[in-house]
Scaffold this active site. Structure first.
Site, mmCIF file in Angstrom:
data_model
loop_
_atom_site.group_PDB
_atom_site.id
_atom_site.type_symbol
_atom_site.label_atom_id
_atom_site.label_comp_id
_atom_site.label_asym_id
_atom_site.label_seq_id
_atom_site.Cartn_x
_atom_site.Cartn_y
_atom_site.Cartn_z
ATOM 1 N N TYR A 23 44.859 34.029 45.228
ATOM 2 C CA TYR A 23 43.830 32.992 45.305
ATOM 3 C C TYR A 23 44.217 31.804 44.402
ATOM 4 O O TYR A 23 44.678 31.997 43.272
ATOM 5 C CB TYR A 23 42.478 33.595 44.886
ATOM 6 N N LYS A 74 31.132 36.197 47.655
ATOM 7 C CA LYS A 74 31.520 36.369 49.047
ATOM 8 C C LYS A 74 30.691 37.484 49.724
ATOM 9 O O LYS A 74 29.487 37.368 49.772
ATOM 10 C CB LYS A 74 33.023 36.630 49.108
ATOM 11 N N ASP A 81 42.268 42.423 42.977
ATOM 12 C CA ASP A 81 41.178 41.597 43.503
ATOM 13 C C ASP A 81 40.767 42.187 44.850
ATOM 14 O O ASP A 81 41.519 42.141 45.819
ATOM 15 C CB ASP A 81 41.686 40.145 43.651
ATOM 16 N N ARG A 140 23.094 37.816 26.422
ATOM 17 C CA ARG A 140 24.550 37.690 26.642
ATOM 18 C C ARG A 140 25.200 39.071 26.529
ATOM 19 O O ARG A 140 26.093 39.426 27.290
ATOM 20 C CB ARG A 140 25.188 36.699 25.658
#
Ligand SMILES: Cc1ncc(COP(=O)(O)O)c(C=O)c1O
Length: 395
Positions: free
Chosen positions: A105, A202, A177, A53
């Site tokens: 978004y 994406k 973004d 982690r």
């Protein structure tokens, strides 16, 4: 590291294998370190990794790659784009306020409007295509200006440097973004942005096979703070997906360049089609943000939106198109057509959506790698059927 000055297209291929571990074996691909924990060398001297982690060598190679591509100092890989965005927003504290682009978004909208207020973090939406409107929304407790450009789904363009100047004058951070552009086409850190965010689901991964998010910082102190949140919140990207994403990044130059060339042709085709009311693409000189985009980005990219007259014609068009996938998401090798009103922006109430120009006739198209002549022929036949429907119902 080689002393040849590389272009970004070359760094897409070379950046991930600069680490020590690859130089030891000569492997051209970063191995998948499928290990949650790491044996420590001695009682009181620990190695570079302890628990995945907090750090994993495969993820590390990806994080260094995106940091290099964006021109930053620290990269962070998350389990999704929205995990990257929400983790970065966790840098805010109770009592803080942020100004966010109204063209944002849908998942970011949901987190800002429904989750952050429960932690005492308030927001104001503003039209980021107009810096004066953003300035008016700034309050004494504003700590962040949140940018998306080109924005989703109307491809609105924000003047990055103008917003960064406002942020600096008001002692705020800026997040951007960069999903639609990728670092290949737009490098916001070079323009003074503090944190760059990506849905790496994406174009960066490119094959519609994984969900992933990335964040990059330039400032060391901010990087340490975000690293602390990444470890505390724990929404990290696993080693297998980190590997897939590194592989996707390597082919992004060729993918994005072909898809962009096709997007330009498709935008011109749609622009001259009588049934299409509006084409939204920053590569068209008619686009309101055309000049600003051309100044701050290298290319208009491979996503465009367009408006059909209403829901019925949009429905007929979608149902008769044969090649593209009708789905949420974008940036894959396959062309993806989506209907923002009920897909990416479903989290925004209808009234708000309409105010933001997300009409019932709006479609978003992410151009893939199919032959452009085939795509245009497919659009042509589906638009003929949609036109007939429109005439029949006499709209
Ligand atoms: C511009 C933009 N930002 C963020 C996200 C969220 O990313 P993810 O779906 O990887 O969580 C998306 C997803 O569609 C997006 O289009």
């Amino acid at each position: 590291m080689s002393n040849v000055k590389e272009s970004l297209e070359t760094s897409l291929i070379t950046a991930s294998t600069r680490g020590d571990y690859e130089q030891k074996t000569g492997a051209v691909n970063v191995p998948i370190y499928a290990s949650s924990t790491f044996h420590q060398e001695s009682f009181d001297s620990f190695g570079p990794y302890d628990y995945s982690r907090s750090g994993n060598p495969t993820r590390d190679a990806l994080e260094k790659t995106i940091a290099e591509l964006e021109g930053g100092t620290r990269g962070f890989a998350f389990a999704s784009g929205i995990a990257a965005i929400s983790s970065a927003l966790m840098l805010l504290s109770s009592g803080d306020h942020l100004v966010v682009t109204e063209e944002v978004y849908g998942g970011t909208y949901r987190f800002i409007t429904e989750v952050l207020p429960r932690f005492g973090i308030d927001h104001t939406f503003a039209d980021f295509t107009n810096a004066e409107e953003v300035e008016k929304a700034i309050r004494p407790n504003t700590k962040l200006l949140y940018i998306e450009t080109p924005a989703n789904p109307r491809l609105g363009i924000t003047d990055i440097e103008a917003i960064v100047a406002l942020a600096k004058a008001n002692d705020c951070l800026t997040f951007l973004d960069n999903t639609f552009m990728t670092p290949l086409y737009q490098r916001p850190l070079d323009l003074g942005v503090d944190i760059v965010l990506h849905s790496a689901t994406k174009f960066l991964s490119g094959h519609s096979d994984i969900i992933a998010g990335l964040a990059v910082t330039k400032d060391e102190e901010l990087g340490s703070k975000l690293g602390f949140i990444q470890n505390s919140f724990g929404a990290i990207l696993g080693a297998q997906d980190s590997f897939s994403l590194i592989q996707g990044i390597k082919t992004m130059g060729a993918r994005l360049s072909q898809s962009t060339e096709s997007a330009k042709k498709l935008a011109n085709y749609l622009n001259s089609h009588p049934l299409i009311e509006e084409v939204l693409y920053p590569g068209l000189s008619t686009h309101p943000g055309y000049e600003i985009h051309a100044r701050q980005a290298k290319s208009p990219g491979a996503v465009l939106s367009f408006c059909l007259p209403d829901r019925e014609t949009a429905k007929a068009f979608v149902e008769n198109l044969q090649i593209p996938v009708f789905a949420v998401s974008l940036g894959g090798v396959e062309s993806i057509l989506s209907y923002p009103a009920t897909m990416s922006h479903a989290a925004i109430p209808k009234e708000e959506r309409e105010k933001r120009g997300i009409s019932d006739g709006l479609l978003r198209f992410s151009v893939g790698l199919e032959h452009i002549d085939d795509l245009i022929a497919d659009f042509d036949q589906a638009l003929i059927i949609a036109s007939n429907i429109k005439q029949k119902v006499g709209i």
